[in-house]
Design an enzyme around this catalytic site. Sequence first.
Site, mmCIF file in Angstrom:
data_model
loop_
_atom_site.group_PDB
_atom_site.id
_atom_site.type_symbol
_atom_site.label_atom_id
_atom_site.label_comp_id
_atom_site.label_asym_id
_atom_site.label_seq_id
_atom_site.Cartn_x
_atom_site.Cartn_y
_atom_site.Cartn_z
ATOM 1 N N ASP A 75 0.849 -1.193 0.000
ATOM 2 C CA ASP A 75 0.000 0.000 0.000
ATOM 3 C C ASP A 75 0.884 1.242 0.000
ATOM 4 O O ASP A 75 2.036 1.212 0.429
ATOM 5 C CB ASP A 75 -0.966 0.003 1.191
ATOM 6 N N GLU A 134 -5.872 3.020 3.662
ATOM 7 C CA GLU A 134 -6.387 3.564 4.918
ATOM 8 C C GLU A 134 -7.864 3.942 4.831
ATOM 9 O O GLU A 134 -8.585 3.889 5.825
ATOM 10 C CB GLU A 134 -5.567 4.793 5.344
#
Length: 383
Positions: A75, A134
Amino acid sequence: MAVLTEASLIKIRRHLHQIPELALNEVQTSAYLEKVIAGFDQTYLEIKKIPDLPTAIMVRIAGSAPKRTLGYRTDIDALPVTEATGLPFASKHPGVMHACGHDIHMTVALGVLSYFAEHQPTDNMIFFFQPAEESENGGKLAYELGVFKGQWRPDEFYGLHDNPDLPAGAIGCRMGTLFAGTTEVNIDLEGKGGHAAYPQDANDMVVAAAALIEQVQTIISRSIDPIEGGVITLGKMEAGTIRNVIAGHAHIEGTIRGLTQVMIKRIDQRLKDVGEGVARSFNAKVTVGLNQGGYLPVENNPELTKRFIAYMKHNPDVNFVETEPAMTGEDFGYLLSKIPGTMFWLGVEDDSQLHSATLNPKEASIEAGAQAITGFMTARMAE
């Protein structure tokens, strides 16, 4: 460019740390990653961009005699946190920080990619630099856009998350669930406002909300197997405007956490049941909104995870730790619900916790993590 050295990896990590960006806005980050990747040997590499997910990057390495395609995901987004580390390479973007260690994640991925760019793998490999972990469930967005099709679909998917509670460079994993799944909860209660002196002419949603909050506390204790566990936290409530007016509306926000999708659905249903019961008891309208998005439990594939753990346990250069499941969420769970794989921890040894403004991972973890993953991938290809 040769395989990235530890000094190069640290330099890359520190640059990434200074340019954190929020979900789906990782423009500088993506551009820098592309620049680094462009410096690798391109002989076996193919790079793909996704028009509808422009900050994502996919890299394919053609294997010399492929039996499968191995995927690796990292990520790339950051958090809305004001950094307080005092580091000379602290965030240059006010109010945004790599407080979850995604700068470490990206750098480890680049280390692994640099190795296989120089040493052609036997199997095909896919590296996915994913935006929006997130928030905005970037993994689910990518999957629904059809990016993992044809030669771009891994047969197995791997990914890591840093862990400040583990020694720097240690690898942690477990069979079963590594991360819980999460569901956002939004509850609205509608009654009738009125004068505080005449409650008989109103329908007080503060009282109704209080009853609902109290009843919700029985869901985990009386509806969920205590061996399995689960969490409901109602962290925000808004109602009323002034002390002498009865509130006709209340709004509650919270989160559900569960270690399996079956458990999450059970908790979801019990929360709806409680809402319906409060609606009847208080003659009110209660709307329970549940949004899981792509944040499914991270459930490791049994066969692949057994193989992964065995390799790490028997590698004398790896400090392996068997870990307990965590109630934090991770959207890699969505991808693992579609493609078998394994998620694991990389120890970064710090006193501050994830999402903290003072998180300062040990940089020695970067090269150790890259070497452990490179070793595992190489061993997997030999099978």
